[in-house]
Design a protein around this motif. Structure first.
Motif, PDB file in Angstrom:
ATOM      1  N   GLU A  22       0.801  -1.214   0.000  1.00  0.00           N
ATOM      2  CA  GLU A  22       0.000   0.000   0.000  1.00  0.00           C
ATOM      3  C   GLU A  22       0.843   1.276   0.000  1.00  0.00           C
ATOM      4  O   GLU A  22       0.321   2.369   0.041  1.00  0.00           O
ATOM      5  N   SER A  63      -6.453  -0.334   5.986  1.00  0.00           N
ATOM      6  CA  SER A  63      -5.104   0.224   5.887  1.00  0.00           C
ATOM      7  C   SER A  63      -5.169   1.740   5.955  1.00  0.00           C
ATOM      8  O   SER A  63      -5.994   2.366   5.288  1.00  0.00           O
ATOM      9  N   SER A  93      -7.134   2.668   2.544  1.00  0.00           N
ATOM     10  CA  SER A  93      -7.340   1.719   1.453  1.00  0.00           C
ATOM     11  C   SER A  93      -7.824   0.397   2.041  1.00  0.00           C
ATOM     12  O   SER A  93      -7.769   0.193   3.252  1.00  0.00           O
ATOM     13  N   LEU A  94      -8.254  -0.478   1.150  1.00  0.00           N
ATOM     14  CA  LEU A  94      -8.753  -1.769   1.628  1.00  0.00           C
ATOM     15  C   LEU A  94      -7.660  -2.548   2.345  1.00  0.00           C
ATOM     16  O   LEU A  94      -7.864  -3.163   3.378  1.00  0.00           O
ATOM     17  N   GLY A  95      -6.467  -2.553   1.733  1.00  0.00           N
ATOM     18  CA  GLY A  95      -5.360  -3.289   2.327  1.00  0.00           C
ATOM     19  C   GLY A  95      -5.526  -4.783   2.164  1.00  0.00           C
ATOM     20  O   GLY A  95      -6.493  -5.267   1.577  1.00  0.00           O
TER      21      GLY A  95
END
Lengths: 113, 115
Positions: A99, B31, B94-96
């Motif tokens: 990420e 995340s 974010s999804l992560g």
């Protein structure tokens, strides 16, 4: 380590003219590529992304970008710009499954009426 | 769906003080990442948290720290503030995990001025 190069720090363009903002990246592995836009006093908004598949990616506000693996480039284009496109544009890269984004230094797009 | 919320939006501190910034991610995102944006250095990655664990860390001194709570909300702390810490601090969620694509959703930032 990844790196992103945006060669043009400022790009002035006349309204309704086409524009290309250049982005080159350096990475030894497969990457995900992104373009973000930042309007004054705001956070970053995603314009478009390349994860896999077609190398021509279409985004919001009429922008598109083309992933070129051999040239390690991901240039952003718009056929006809508007005053509202005045903003700073950032190219970014990440590793799949990671990420963490590595950003370029940004290109300030100024639209001339 | 509510976006990423950062508080406070603006704050002024003096050298030597400490500051805590808060970030509430988009619902369902696990995340949370933090970035520092300055005119000179651009966007610099600070750290990323996923399920309450720091997963990635940038090249910042130990004065910069963070944490993530069980509801995915995150805080970052800067101790012994220096003039050079003046910046826009951006939080992104974010999804992560295996569902993650690296696509980050950013808040509007917390602008810190150190006098």
């Amino acid at each position: 380590a990844q790196s992103v190069t945006q060669l043009d720090s400022q790009v002035p363009v006349f309204e309704e003219a086409p524009v290309e903002l250049r982005c080159n990246y350096s990475s030894s592995v497969s990457v995900y590529l992104f373009w973000y836009v930042q309007y004054p006093n705001q956070g970053l908004q995603l314009l478009l992304k390349y994860l896999s598949g077609s190398t021509l990616v279409k985004g919001i506000n009429g922008f598109e970008a083309e992933f070129n693996k051999s040239q390690t480039s991901f240039h952003l284009r718009k056929p006809s710009v508007h005053i509202s496109d005045t903003a700073e544009y950032f190219c970014a890269v990440s590793d799949p499954g990671n990420e963490k984004l590595t950003f370029g230094t940004g290109t300030r797009l100024t639209i001339i009426p | 769906k509510a976006g990423v919320t950062q508080t406070p939006r603006y704050l002024i501190k003096t050298r030597g003080q400490q500051v805590t910034l808060s970030c509430s991610p988009i619902s369902g995102h696990r995340s949370v990442s933090w970035y520092q944006q300055t005119p000179g250095q651009g966007l610099q990655f600070l750290f990323e948290y996923f399920s309450e664990t720091q997963r990635n860390k940038g090249n910042f001194p130990g004065r910069f720290s963070g944490r993530q709570f069980s509801n995915s909300r995150s805080e970052m702390n800067v101790s012994t503030l220096e003039l050079g810490d003046s910046a826009l601090y951006l939080c992104a969620s974010s999804l992560g995990g295996i569902a993650g694509t690296g696509e980050l959703f950013f808040g509007e930032g917390s602008r810190l001025t150190v006098l």
